[in-house]
Design a protein around this motif. Sequence first.
Motif, PDB file in Angstrom:
ATOM      1  N   PRO A 108       0.709  -1.148   0.120  1.00 24.15           N
ATOM      2  CA  PRO A 108       0.075   0.390  -0.151  1.00 24.15           C
ATOM      3  C   PRO A 108       0.747   0.744   0.030  1.00 24.15           C
ATOM      4  O   PRO A 108       2.293   1.008   0.355  1.00 24.15           O
ATOM      5  CB  PRO A 108      -0.278  -0.023   1.014  1.00 24.15           C
ATOM      6  N   TYR A 132       2.103   5.111   1.124  1.00 22.62           N
ATOM      7  CA  TYR A 132       2.546   5.356   2.824  1.00 22.62           C
ATOM      8  C   TYR A 132       1.669   6.360   3.278  1.00 22.62           C
ATOM      9  O   TYR A 132       1.474   5.551   4.717  1.00 22.62           O
ATOM     10  CB  TYR A 132       3.923   6.322   2.510  1.00 22.62           C
ATOM     11  N   HIS A 133       0.481   7.138   2.667  1.00 21.15           N
ATOM     12  CA  HIS A 133      -0.435   7.831   3.053  1.00 21.15           C
ATOM     13  C   HIS A 133      -1.438   6.938   3.466  1.00 21.15           C
ATOM     14  O   HIS A 133      -2.300   7.505   4.713  1.00 21.15           O
ATOM     15  CB  HIS A 133      -0.823   9.030   2.182  1.00 21.15           C
ATOM     16  N   LYS A 134      -1.313   5.618   3.011  1.00 15.78           N
ATOM     17  CA  LYS A 134      -2.628   4.919   3.990  1.00 15.78           C
ATOM     18  C   LYS A 134      -2.196   3.838   4.532  1.00 15.78           C
ATOM     19  O   LYS A 134      -2.661   3.692   5.654  1.00 15.78           O
ATOM     20  CB  LYS A 134      -3.343   3.545   2.474  1.00 15.78           C
ATOM     21  N   LEU A 135      -0.863   4.000   5.175  1.00 16.87           N
ATOM     22  CA  LEU A 135       0.119   3.256   6.142  1.00 16.87           C
ATOM     23  C   LEU A 135      -0.088   3.764   7.395  1.00 16.87           C
ATOM     24  O   LEU A 135      -0.408   3.073   8.617  1.00 16.87           O
ATOM     25  CB  LEU A 135       1.490   2.655   5.635  1.00 16.87           C
ATOM     26  N   GLN A 136      -0.047   5.450   6.957  1.00 16.47           N
ATOM     27  CA  GLN A 136      -0.108   6.512   7.876  1.00 16.47           C
ATOM     28  C   GLN A 136      -1.406   6.603   9.043  1.00 16.47           C
ATOM     29  O   GLN A 136      -1.728   5.818   9.593  1.00 16.47           O
ATOM     30  CB  GLN A 136      -0.011   7.335   7.421  1.00 16.47           C
ATOM     31  N   ASN A 137      -2.695   6.453   7.443  1.00 18.65           N
ATOM     32  CA  ASN A 137      -4.099   5.745   7.741  1.00 18.65           C
ATOM     33  C   ASN A 137      -4.452   4.757   8.802  1.00 18.65           C
ATOM     34  O   ASN A 137      -5.366   5.487   9.585  1.00 18.65           O
ATOM     35  CB  ASN A 137      -4.721   5.953   6.826  1.00 18.65           C
ATOM     36  N   SER A 138      -3.608   3.910   8.317  1.00 13.22           N
ATOM     37  CA  SER A 138      -3.823   2.704   8.816  1.00 13.22           C
ATOM     38  C   SER A 138      -3.334   2.559  10.209  1.00 13.22           C
ATOM     39  O   SER A 138      -4.513   2.160  11.703  1.00 13.22           O
ATOM     40  CB  SER A 138      -3.326   1.375   8.006  1.00 13.22           C
TER      41      SER A 138
END
Length: 63
Positions: free
Chosen positions: A22, A24-30
């Motif tokens: 995924p 990086y921003h999706k990892l941060q959101n998760s």
Amino acid sequence: MSKVKIFIQNLIQEVRHKITWPPYHKLQNSALLVLVASFVFALLIGLMDWSLKKAFVWFYNAF
């Protein structure tokens, strides 16, 4: 021993080329979602623990 070597080579190939990572921003959101959910669950469990402690103290002192 050659089976282990082949397994590791296949594993590395799969991790590099077949897995869709995924952004990086999706990892941060998760990660943020997990952090907030953990905090909420900790508060709920703490509140249940505190209320049960008060209820048991009241119950034992009543008798």
